[in-house]
Design an enzyme around this catalytic site. Structure first.
Site, PDB file in Angstrom:
ATOM      1  CG  ASP A 216      -1.869   1.104   1.314  1.00  0.00           C
ATOM      2  OD1 ASP A 216      -2.259   1.621   0.253  1.00  0.00           O
ATOM      3  OD2 ASP A 216      -2.221   1.517   2.436  1.00  0.00           O
TER       4      ASP A 216
ATOM      5  CG  ASP B 118      -1.832   7.264   1.551  1.00  0.00           C
ATOM      6  OD1 ASP B 118      -1.038   8.201   1.390  1.00  0.00           O
ATOM      7  OD2 ASP B 118      -2.795   7.033   0.784  1.00  0.00           O
TER       8      ASP B 118
END
Length: 515
Positions: A64, A66
């Site tokens: 991912d 963030d």
């Protein structure tokens, strides 16, 4: 411990500080009675295992963006709070007086539940019990008697709990906040409720929740947050060099890598240029933006679209996912078909237990790694002398109560009651050490939190940041700690997660993750 039991039986006295007195004469202290917990404190840079996993078997690493590749400073939460608060005032016509509220950095923790219909924020344990003392209406705690009256006890039935992804849907009244981005949302909900109560303003809790949710969503959807971060990247993104070192290490060892994020390309590109450099795309075999997780993992309909460097969306059918290209949306089933990256040779890292990890481990057999930034802070607290001493005596008191409760005479019961009172005081103290309102992210007193239960179910391994990978070679096997079940006798030497006390550092890097 047996010395205490013997003294107790002969009407000796153990005072509330863990000191033993015989005929009013000091005899010994807590440290004499209780073995000191190991001085080899837990290393905050350890990778902890819920399930056995060998890095030797991992060929493909997914990430991912963030709070996984990019770590943000506390300034971002303040930014999100302020923008959403102003949206409430300007567009939803909320009172101007709300401007007097600023973001409160240490008010909430991740993993809390919010009762949408009662406007209550609370911590719930793995067995669906509310931790009394952690229920807040606005910025103030709700008395325990009131909580018990509202819920007819402290148990929250399954049918009103949040759904699989922590959301409050039809027939459900609870929403669980599992995202680090949700800290400003919880704080804003609490501040608005506080303002309404202080000014005797009637309000509908469900509408308040929806308005705040919409305002927070607008901060992301309208790109306000993205533009602010891009304009002052150094203020908002931190610890970039460690992420770069991890990616270089994996690339050097011939590992394939991919990125699946809900964030837009311009935002990711700006951040990755800062973290890695302009050639960051050369490290990744596949890059997917605006993936719409968790829908990405379940929806078979959305096709991939290629995005140009200028952000133009192309409509050609995608037959291959090419290195160096940027793709938007799509779905995991098409991703698996185009790449062939299936099963336990894939390890995906993310910070959201539900949206990032749950479907991958339950439906697709990928290995999963949870990034829990709060872990580093909590381990450092647990390594303090105050915490170690408090927990040692707390465990001793619990053992005393368990064994000595059979004595029913008045003198014995008086001492037992003193121990019960002191144990309660110490439990509150250990909660406050972590967070004065809600305590630890991982425990509600002796039980695991609901957050911890989901973490242990959906993550093979977990760690404070990706930088922890720098401490292990890529042949390393992670073994979960074998703690005895309740009915098992702890006859083997207590094990720790591999490297928790002394990490077998392959790299002697002195870098550490975010504080």
């Amino acid at each position: 411990g047996q010395d205490i039991y013997g003294c107790f039986k002969h009407n000796k006295n153990v005072n509330l500080k863990g000191q033993l007195f015989i005929n009013n004469t000091f005899f010994m202290s807590t440290t004499d009675l209780i073995p000191v917990i190991s001085k080899n404190f837990v290393n905050p840079d350890t990778i902890f295992a819920n399930n056995q996993m060998s890095l030797q078997d991992i060929e493909i690493y997914g990430f991912d963006y963030d709070y996984t590749l990019a770590f943000y400073s506390s300034h971002l939460h303040t930014l999100i709070f302020n923008i959403a608060r102003d949206i409430l005032i300007q567009e939803h016509r909320y009172p101007e007086g709300l401007r007097e509220y600023d973001y409160i950095p240490n008010f909430v923790i991740r993993g809390l539940h919010y009762d949408v219909q009662k406007a209550l924020l609370m911590k719930i344990d793995a067995f669906h019990y509310i931790q009394l003392g952690t229920v807040y209406r606005g910025l103030n705690p709700v008395p325990e008697k009131e909580v018990i009256a509202m819920y007819e006890g402290s148990h929250v039935p399954l049918e009103i709990m949040s759904d699989f992804y922590g959301k409050s849907s039809h027939g459900h009244t609870m929403k669980q906040f599992m995202d680090i981005f949700s800290l400003p949302e919880m704080t804003l909900l609490s501040c608005v409720s506080d303002y309404f109560m202080k000014h005797n303003i009637d309000y509908e809790p469900v509408h308040l929740y929806k308005d705040v949710k919409e305002a927070i969503g607008d901060v992301h959807v309208r790109g306000i947050m993205y533009r602010a971060v891009e304009a002052d990247i150094e203020k908002y993104i931190c610890y970039a060099e460690q992420t770069h070192a991890v990616l270089r290490k994996l690339s050097k060892n011939g590992k394939k890598m991919f990125l699946i994020t809900n964030s837009p390309f311009d935002f990711v590109d700006r951040g990755m240029n800062y973290i890695v450099g302009k050639d960051w795309r050369d490290l990744f075999d596949v890059v997917i933006v605006q993936a719409d997780k968790p829908g990405f993992f379940n929806d078979r309909r959305k096709p991939f679209r290629r995005v140009t460097d200028k952000g133009v969306l192309l409509w050609d059918r995608i037959h291959h996912l090419e290195k160096g290209q940027i793709y938007k949306q799509g779905n995991l089933y098409e991703f698996l078909r185009l790449t062939g990256w299936r099963g336990s040779k894939v390890l995906y890292f993310g910070d959201h237990i539900y949206s990032d990890l749950a479907d991958l481990t339950l439906k697709h057999g990928w290995r999963t790694g949870a990034i829990i930034p709060e872990l580093r802070k909590e381990i450092k607290i647990m390594n303090t002398e105050e915490y170690v001493h408090t927990m040692t005596w707390l465990q001793a008191l619990t053992g005393l109560l368990e064994h000595m409760q059979v004595h029913r005479d008045s003198a014995s019961q008086m001492v037992i009651q003193q121990w019960i009172n002191e144990r309660e005081e110490m439990r509150l103290r250990t909660k406050d050490i972590f967070n004065a309102q809600f305590g630890s992210l991982f425990r509600t007193y002796h039980n695991p939190t609901y957050f911890t239960r989901r973490l242990s179910r959906f993550a093979d391994i977990y760690m404070a940041s990706l930088s922890c990978l720098l401490n292990y070679d890529l042949q390393h096997t992670f073994y979960p700690r074998r703690t005895p079940l309740q009915h098992e006798s702890p006859i083997w030497p207590e094990q720790t997660s591999t490297g928790a006390m002394n990490i077998p550092f392959q790299s002697h890097s002195t870098t550490t993750g975010p504080e």
